[in-house]
Design an enzyme around this catalytic site. Sequence first.
Site: not given
Lengths: 171, 171
Positions: A24, A163, A91, A117
Amino acid sequence: MSSFDQTPGVSPREAATQGFVFNHTMLRVKDIRASLDFYTRVLGFSLIDRRDHDEAKFSLYFLAYLDDGERVPEEADARREWLARRRGVLELTHNHGSETDGTVYHDGNSDPRGFGHICVAVPDIRAACARFEDLGVAFQKRLTDGRMKSIAFIKDPDGYWVEIIQPTGLN
Amino acid sequence: MSSFDQTPGVSPREAATQGFVFNHTMLRVKDIRASLDFYTRVLGFSLIDRRDHDEAKFSLYFLAYLDDGERVPEEADARREWLARRRGVLELTHNHGSETDGTVYHDGNSDPRGFGHICVAVPDIRAACARFEDLGVAFQKRLTDGRMKSIAFIKDPDGYWVEIIQPTGLN
């Protein structure tokens, strides 16, 4: 195996790293309700776990794209293990009260820079971007902006850049 | 389906988001050689694509955990599509010259805060952390630090935090 194994700095995989999973990425968010709305309604993520730490005044929200028919395990320990074995989890950390106390988080793309990003791949980027426009999503870069006409960047409620790409070439 | 669908802000998935994939997270890195060494040798990622934009003076490096026997497609368009369909890709951006021009990137965990960390799940966290110690990796939080004895945080060459977790409970 990778065709980039000769790049300076790259080492072959050591056996000790077998089974490692990039699980994550964590972002702090000011207003968790606005962020959950954005990531579920606009981007189609599912909320797959929530962990409240009331004494420390923060809550963690885990989001991911579920496969067709996939269900989130109901039992907490099973869910935690299932979650930790996945790739591609987002998260979100909500520090209680940040939605009203003037907190502004930093998107990493102005000084001091760092994080840039996250990226979501979509099957039809023109349709996806048209829908984002209809939904009033903020854009950092439309498909038609700049030199790279095949990617876009939208902004989440905290201004983090997302993105948008399409795996296949655009006609 | 998720058992958290009643959480305020959460919407059911719209059909228009079918096929969306959380593909990657991008971090800027000062010294790409040091970062590639850390992510491949220490953490076991493979470098799966590299895109040099010499005129704009930056290069993009994409890393991921390959499955057993999985190979990176050699042909560029096939590789790009294969990469974009994956979950769990890490993109490192290297602005040419940053390794010597005094650039310092911001890890997001001191003001101004925002991005927090990435996370790697490992089968045996005690063995993984012992190996990180042997390799001289910097720790933000050892297993024995603080209240949460089942997680650790190490730091990459730019100081970005990498959480280390174990999917199953520790004995």
